[in-house]
Design an enzyme around this catalytic site. Structure first.
Site, PDB file in Angstrom:
ATOM      1  N   THR A   1      23.919 -23.248 -34.068  1.00  0.00           N
ATOM      2  CA  THR A   1      24.904 -22.828 -33.057  1.00  0.00           C
ATOM      3  C   THR A   1      24.356 -22.954 -31.634  1.00  0.00           C
ATOM      4  O   THR A   1      23.139 -22.843 -31.425  1.00  0.00           O
ATOM      5  CB  THR A   1      25.292 -21.348 -33.313  1.00  0.00           C
ATOM      6  OG1 THR A   1      25.941 -20.824 -32.165  1.00  0.00           O
ATOM      7  CG2 THR A   1      24.081 -20.475 -33.598  1.00  0.00           C
ATOM      8  N   ASP A   2      25.265 -23.107 -30.669  1.00  0.00           N
ATOM      9  CA  ASP A   2      24.842 -23.149 -29.256  1.00  0.00           C
ATOM     10  C   ASP A   2      24.266 -21.811 -28.797  1.00  0.00           C
ATOM     11  O   ASP A   2      23.619 -21.735 -27.752  1.00  0.00           O
ATOM     12  CB  ASP A   2      26.002 -23.576 -28.344  1.00  0.00           C
ATOM     13  CG  ASP A   2      27.229 -22.682 -28.401  1.00  0.00           C
ATOM     14  OD1 ASP A   2      27.203 -21.652 -29.100  1.00  0.00           O
ATOM     15  OD2 ASP A   2      28.226 -23.021 -27.715  1.00  0.00           O
ATOM     16  N   GLU A   3      24.500 -20.745 -29.601  1.00  0.00           N
ATOM     17  CA  GLU A   3      24.003 -19.426 -29.189  1.00  0.00           C
ATOM     18  C   GLU A   3      22.478 -19.355 -29.188  1.00  0.00           C
ATOM     19  O   GLU A   3      21.898 -18.462 -28.578  1.00  0.00           O
ATOM     20  CB  GLU A   3      24.566 -18.333 -30.098  1.00  0.00           C
ATOM     21  CG  GLU A   3      26.065 -18.299 -30.064  1.00  0.00           C
ATOM     22  CD  GLU A   3      26.660 -16.922 -30.284  1.00  0.00           C
ATOM     23  OE1 GLU A   3      25.908 -15.936 -30.309  1.00  0.00           O
ATOM     24  OE2 GLU A   3      27.884 -16.851 -30.403  1.00  0.00           O
TER      25      GLU A   3
ATOM     26  N   LYS B   1      19.706 -17.093 -36.198  1.00  0.00           N
ATOM     27  CA  LYS B   1      19.989 -18.527 -36.307  1.00  0.00           C
ATOM     28  C   LYS B   1      18.851 -19.343 -35.686  1.00  0.00           C
ATOM     29  O   LYS B   1      18.483 -20.410 -36.195  1.00  0.00           O
ATOM     30  CB  LYS B   1      21.315 -18.865 -35.614  1.00  0.00           C
ATOM     31  CG  LYS B   1      22.550 -18.281 -36.265  1.00  0.00           C
ATOM     32  CD  LYS B   1      22.814 -18.792 -37.676  1.00  0.00           C
ATOM     33  CE  LYS B   1      23.247 -20.234 -37.713  1.00  0.00           C
ATOM     34  NZ  LYS B   1      23.570 -20.666 -39.106  1.00  0.00           N
TER      35      LYS B   1
ATOM     36  N   TYR C   1      22.353 -11.874 -34.096  1.00  0.00           N
ATOM     37  CA  TYR C   1      22.886 -13.076 -34.771  1.00  0.00           C
ATOM     38  C   TYR C   1      22.194 -14.333 -34.244  1.00  0.00           C
ATOM     39  O   TYR C   1      21.687 -15.156 -35.022  1.00  0.00           O
ATOM     40  CB  TYR C   1      24.403 -13.184 -34.550  1.00  0.00           C
ATOM     41  CG  TYR C   1      24.951 -14.573 -34.831  1.00  0.00           C
ATOM     42  CD1 TYR C   1      25.006 -15.066 -36.138  1.00  0.00           C
ATOM     43  CD2 TYR C   1      25.386 -15.410 -33.794  1.00  0.00           C
ATOM     44  CE1 TYR C   1      25.490 -16.346 -36.397  1.00  0.00           C
ATOM     45  CE2 TYR C   1      25.871 -16.685 -34.047  1.00  0.00           C
ATOM     46  CZ  TYR C   1      25.920 -17.148 -35.349  1.00  0.00           C
ATOM     47  OH  TYR C   1      26.386 -18.419 -35.603  1.00  0.00           O
TER      48      TYR C   1
END
Ligand code: NAD
Ligand code: DAU
Length: 342
Positions: free
Chosen positions: A128-130, A157, A153
């Protein structure tokens, strides 16, 4: 790539990916391996199970359970693992990070070990871009940027990404990673902002916008994401990471206005509430590396939002039972006592 194990394939993006792959690649068989948490639903794959009976199978299991994972790999002669399985909601990770560390970190390790044990299977990680954290100025995240996750979260990741890369460097496991933006589309659990707001608005309930709503996100149509993953699986360079997003961004307030406009509902439904803890202000990725492989987005943000709204309007059979189940208690816990700020 003949027999693919899609972990987390009963969730939002996983089920869209399974449908996409079975339609586009007649030579491919898919086995969905999924624990069926609150977010995993066999209804998401009902049409797939009927239409592709000979090429699709389902196995219920936890990616943290090494024996069950290995049994699935053996039984279905898997040559490729695509790992979507994760706890995926930032707000839930703030309330209770434990399951995120278990599934997103330890579960990824179990899959990597299994891939290694079975003779270095092809392994693809959905990230994810997070993991880049929130982005300053007008920078767009590059695959080579340092990871700076800020929520439990995102940290889980990012840890998984590091493990996947470590297995490539140390054991030469043939891996690739894709980092997706904010996906929207059919079958997204209505805890995420777009399906939450559509289904709230359809019930004439307030739309709880966190803080000033000026956070920037890249709302990408899920099929564009699936196309990017497929391309990387086939043409991506082993050991490499690819960003998958539109490369554009919009504020949450702009997203809400398009959503209400498509529904024909009034702006008075918007209610600003106390912000998310540690809320990332802006994500935006540079997607040139994926475009160099030949990928381009089919949907703009606006088209993606309008298409998604229409799906929820036309498919209450899918979301109405969800909203009356576990979701109710979750909603009360997250929003029940939340301060309204405007
Ligand atoms: P989701 O929550 O809709 O689905 C997750 C799926 O994983 C569910 O089917 C669930 O049952 C399954 N699962 C959870 N724990 C499991 C376990 N221990 N073992 C086996 N299965 C398990 O999530 P999503 O939004 O479809 O996201 C899928 C993946 O894409 C995740 O890895 C997420 O981090 C990543 N991602 C999501 C987005 C987004 O916008 N939703 C964007 C970029 C990346
Ligand atoms: O960016 C990719 C990520 O997108 C994925 O990795 C995650 O799995 C996925 O959940 C999503 O994370 P976000 O936190 O960005 O998505 P969410 O839909 O929860 O929120 C989108 C934006 O809307 C964010 O700025 C927070 C805001 N928001 C969200 C909710 C649920 C609100 O203003 N109100 C809300 O009630």
């Amino acid at each position: 790539m003949k027999n693919i194990l899609v972990t987390g394939g009963a969730g939002f993006i996983g089920s869209n990916f399974v449908r996409y792959m079975l339609h586009v690649h007649p030579e491919v068989n898919v086995v969905v391996y999924d624990k069926l948490t609150y977010a995993g639903r066999l209804e998401n794959l009902q049409d797939v199970a009927e239409q592709f009976a000979g090429r699709y199978a389902f196995a219920q299991g936890d990616i943290c359970d090494a024996q069950a994972v290995e049994a699935a790999l053996r039984e279905h002669e898997i040559d490729t693992i695509v790992n979507f399985a994760a706890e995926s909601h930032v707000d839930r990770s703030i309330m209770n990070p434990d399951a995120f560390i278990q599934t997103d970190v330890y579960g990824t390790y179990v899959l990597l070990e299994a891939a290694r044990k079975f003779g270095n299977l092809r392994y693809h990680q959905i990230s994810t871009d997070e993991v880049y954290g929130h982005i300053h100025g007008d920078h767009r995240s590059l695959e080579t940027d340092n990871l700076a996750p800020r929520s439990p979260y995102a940290a889980s990741k990012a840890s998984a990404d590091h493990l996947v890369n470590a297995y490539h460097i140390t054991y030469e496991l043939p891996i690739t990673i894709t980092r997706g933006a904010n996906n929207i589309g059919p079958y997204q659990y209505p805890e995420k902002v777009v399906p939450l707001f559509v289904t709230n608005a359809l019930n004439d309930l307030p739309l709880p916008v966190y803080g000033d709503g000026q956070q920037m996100r890249d709302y990408q149509y899920v099929i564009d994401h699936c196309k990017g993953i497929d391309l990387v699986l086939r043409e991506g360079e082993i050991g490499e990471t690819y960003n998958v997003g539109t490369g554009e961004e919009m504020t949450n307030m702009q997203m809400v206005e398009i959503l209400l406009d498509e529904l024909g509902k009034p702006r008075t439904l918007i209610q600003h509430v106390e912000d998310r803890m540690g809320h990332d202000r802006r994500y935006c990725m540079n997607v040139q590396k994926l475009m160099d492989l030949g990928w381009e987005a089919d949907y703009t943000h606006e088209e993606a939002i309008r298409e998604t709204v229409r799906w929820y309007v036309n498919n209450p059979w899918w979301w109405e039972p969800i909203r009356s189940g576990e979701f109710k208690e979750f909603y009360q816990r997250l929003y029940g006592e939340r301060k309204v700020i405007g």
